[in-house]
Design a protein around this motif. Sequence first.
Motif, PDB file in Angstrom:
ATOM      1  N   SER A 200       0.899  -1.122   0.144  1.00  0.00           N
ATOM      2  CA  SER A 200      -0.023   0.026  -0.007  1.00  0.00           C
ATOM      3  C   SER A 200       0.670   1.284  -0.007  1.00  0.00           C
ATOM      4  N   ARG A 201       0.449   2.181  -0.480  1.00  0.00           N
ATOM      5  CA  ARG A 201       0.925   3.678  -0.594  1.00  0.00           C
ATOM      6  C   ARG A 201       0.006   4.727  -0.230  1.00  0.00           C
ATOM      7  N   ARG A 202       0.206   5.535   0.730  1.00  0.00           N
ATOM      8  CA  ARG A 202      -0.625   6.767   1.121  1.00  0.00           C
ATOM      9  C   ARG A 202       0.107   7.815   1.658  1.00  0.00           C
ATOM     10  N   GLN A 203      -0.278   9.137   1.305  1.00  0.00           N
ATOM     11  CA  GLN A 203       0.617  10.397   1.747  1.00  0.00           C
ATOM     12  C   GLN A 203      -0.217  10.708   3.110  1.00  0.00           C
ATOM     13  N   CYS A 204       0.299  10.663   4.182  1.00  0.00           N
ATOM     14  CA  CYS A 204      -0.458  10.749   5.296  1.00  0.00           C
ATOM     15  C   CYS A 204       0.575  11.459   6.567  1.00  0.00           C
ATOM     16  N   GLY A 205       1.737  12.157   5.841  1.00  0.00           N
ATOM     17  CA  GLY A 205       2.694  12.642   6.749  1.00  0.00           C
ATOM     18  C   GLY A 205       3.450  11.583   7.653  1.00  0.00           C
ATOM     19  N   PHE A 206       3.512  11.774   8.949  1.00  0.00           N
ATOM     20  CA  PHE A 206       4.146  10.788   9.612  1.00  0.00           C
ATOM     21  C   PHE A 206       3.422  10.122  10.801  1.00  0.00           C
TER      22      PHE A 206
END
Length: 402
Positions: free
Chosen positions: A286-292
């Motif tokens: 999976s890949r997602r941009q959600c900061g840290f």
Amino acid sequence: MNSAAPRTAARGTDVLIIGGGMIGCALADRLALAGASVRVCERGGVASGTTAHGEGNVLVSDKGPGPELALAQLSRRLWPAVLERLGPGAAAVEWEPKGGIVVATTDAGAAALTAFADGQRGAGVRCERLDAHQLAAAEPALTRDVAAAVYYPDDAQVQPAAAATALLGAAVAAGAIVETRCAVTGPLIEGGRLVGVRTTDGPRRADLVINAAGPWSGAVSELLGAPIAVKPRRGDVLITAPMPPTVFHKVYDADYVGAVGSSDAALQSSAVVESTRGGPLLLGSSRRQCGFDDRLRPDSLAAIARKALRLYPILADVAIMRAYGGFRPYVADHLPVIGPDPRLPGLWHATGHEGAGIGLSVGTAHLISAALAGQPDEIDLAAFAVDRPAVIAEPRTEHVTR
């Protein structure tokens, strides 16, 4: 040599590497071998960040023609020689050149996969189309509902934390110094040149500083006054209970390439299934941009499980032992950042490899070592330049310590 000029040769150069993950460890190994005086400063423990949360992929199958594929091919050629040099320490790396199989489950996916493989073949990648009988022989438990399959014999896998530790061990044996729990807090600048860093353990001087802090490279670069746009991209992995031999290659759906190449901040998922020497299977990805944000998300885990079952129906009755997630260093144009920072002499970067850092590590270290020694190489560092539009970032007001 003019004492005010940058020292470009690796031999005799004091190099400080920020980050003790796979890239930093590979750099330490290669530069120490070249005769540099190497110090690694790691905020946490060795291989405790991205490296500890990956699958250990050494892949050529997921990259189209271009500079990243060329770097992957170089790295794949280098890995066996690196392992041979490590001697007995190579056993812990768990090098497994098992090959990869990419499958498409729709006619549209089959057409795209075939075209993608044709382009790779033209760039020198070894790959071959498998018919239904060949695929069944290679992966007996794989679904028969497959429209196309391509085999990549050069795909391999390592145990990532063990590989990083082995490389760093070789660097230490060659004289490198490793400091853990040592966070960078700012730069040491003299005459407009970076001559070291401030850390929580005091100042550390060096002729050359390499930012290899993975997803934290953006924060580190800002602390040093030369910000780059490297951001965290979250990924999750499921681990099954130990199983008898069931999956014999790295097997993934052709959608994986699209998920990797997507710039969408929302969840991207695809089926990736592979074995480990201990018996459990690794299920991604999976890949997602959600900061840290390090929370495990049910939608991500469910998508991974659902797509893995699509490829291997036999997994329906297999227990999931645990799940983990981590952060990959993401750049908007999907290329690593490798080379000197023209804004701040004395600073280099080796980051932005996203999910390919394990495989690309030894190639990246080779490129930087060759560049520092002024030696020409088959791959032009210009493709990974720091001052390209996707990388140069505007300074922020807040600071994060690495």
